[in-house]
Design a protein around this motif. Sequence first.
Motif, mmCIF file in Angstrom:
data_model
loop_
_atom_site.group_PDB
_atom_site.id
_atom_site.type_symbol
_atom_site.label_atom_id
_atom_site.label_comp_id
_atom_site.label_asym_id
_atom_site.label_seq_id
_atom_site.Cartn_x
_atom_site.Cartn_y
_atom_site.Cartn_z
ATOM 1 N N SER A 29 44.320 47.728 67.608
ATOM 2 C CA SER A 29 44.240 46.575 68.510
ATOM 3 C C SER A 29 43.079 46.719 69.484
ATOM 4 N N ASN A 30 42.816 47.926 69.941
ATOM 5 C CA ASN A 30 41.703 48.134 70.871
ATOM 6 C C ASN A 30 40.347 48.008 70.192
ATOM 7 N N ILE A 31 40.269 48.324 68.926
ATOM 8 C CA ILE A 31 39.023 48.088 68.192
ATOM 9 C C ILE A 31 38.754 46.583 68.137
ATOM 10 N N PHE A 32 39.787 45.805 67.795
ATOM 11 C CA PHE A 32 39.623 44.346 67.783
ATOM 12 C C PHE A 32 39.261 43.813 69.164
ATOM 13 N N MET A 33 39.942 44.285 70.204
ATOM 14 C CA MET A 33 39.694 43.761 71.543
ATOM 15 C C MET A 33 38.299 44.123 72.032
ATOM 16 N N THR A 34 37.836 45.301 71.718
ATOM 17 C CA THR A 34 36.478 45.678 72.115
ATOM 18 C C THR A 34 35.462 44.758 71.454
ATOM 19 N N PHE A 35 35.683 44.440 70.179
ATOM 20 C CA PHE A 35 34.781 43.498 69.518
ATOM 21 C C PHE A 35 34.907 42.097 70.108
ATOM 22 N N ALA A 36 36.125 41.699 70.472
ATOM 23 C CA ALA A 36 36.312 40.371 71.073
ATOM 24 C C ALA A 36 35.612 40.280 72.429
ATOM 25 N N TRP A 37 35.692 41.340 73.218
ATOM 26 C CA TRP A 37 35.112 41.320 74.562
ATOM 27 C C TRP A 37 33.607 41.564 74.560
ATOM 28 N N TYR A 38 33.127 42.469 73.704
ATOM 29 C CA TYR A 38 31.731 42.905 73.785
ATOM 30 C C TYR A 38 30.925 42.701 72.507
ATOM 31 N N GLY A 39 31.581 42.446 71.386
ATOM 32 C CA GLY A 39 30.872 42.286 70.123
ATOM 33 C C GLY A 39 29.905 41.118 70.130
ATOM 34 N N HIS A 40 30.264 40.064 70.851
ATOM 35 C CA HIS A 40 29.366 38.904 70.902
ATOM 36 C C HIS A 40 28.039 39.261 71.561
ATOM 37 N N LEU A 41 28.034 40.256 72.445
ATOM 38 C CA LEU A 41 26.770 40.689 73.066
ATOM 39 C C LEU A 41 25.852 41.318 72.017
ATOM 40 N N LYS A 42 26.437 42.109 71.127
ATOM 41 C CA LYS A 42 25.647 42.719 70.059
ATOM 42 C C LYS A 42 25.182 41.651 69.063
ATOM 43 N N LEU A 43 26.070 40.705 68.739
ATOM 44 C CA LEU A 43 25.684 39.633 67.819
ATOM 45 C C LEU A 43 24.585 38.770 68.423
ATOM 46 N N GLN A 44 24.615 38.565 69.717
ATOM 47 C CA GLN A 44 23.555 37.806 70.384
ATOM 48 C C GLN A 44 22.250 38.595 70.358
ATOM 49 N N GLU A 45 22.357 39.899 70.591
ATOM 50 C CA GLU A 45 21.174 40.762 70.584
ATOM 51 C C GLU A 45 20.496 40.774 69.224
#
Length: 123
Positions: free
Chosen positions: A14-30
């Motif tokens: 669940s924390n892997i998913f939440m980390t991607f939900a909270w911060y993954g979009h920053l990497k995808l934007q980058e």
Amino acid sequence: MMKGIYAVSLLIVSNIFMTFAWYGHLKLQETKVISNWPLYGVILFSWLIALAEYSCQVPANRLGFNGNGGPFTLMQLKVIQEVITLIVFTVFSTLLFKGESLHWNHLAAFLCLILAVYFVFMK
């Protein structure tokens, strides 16, 4: 014992998913994958990921809670979850974001968290 292992395993997922939900979009934007998306699109994308997170988080808490036959008190579950969150976030940020690195003060903070786990389990 097995309920505790399942609970902790689900908390990790669940924390892997939440980390991607909270911060993954920053990497995808980058990486220019979602650089033109409007904010509401990024929020909806993150909510979909968070749905997967909740699908693991809720069962983890139900399995692990001693009121449901699990091995952990509510406070123990919360401290375990926070430690897992920081470990997952540290791995995520140091592997995916260049320029983010661990410093001595981060390690000192992690030591404090390990002590928090010790104290919360102390009788």
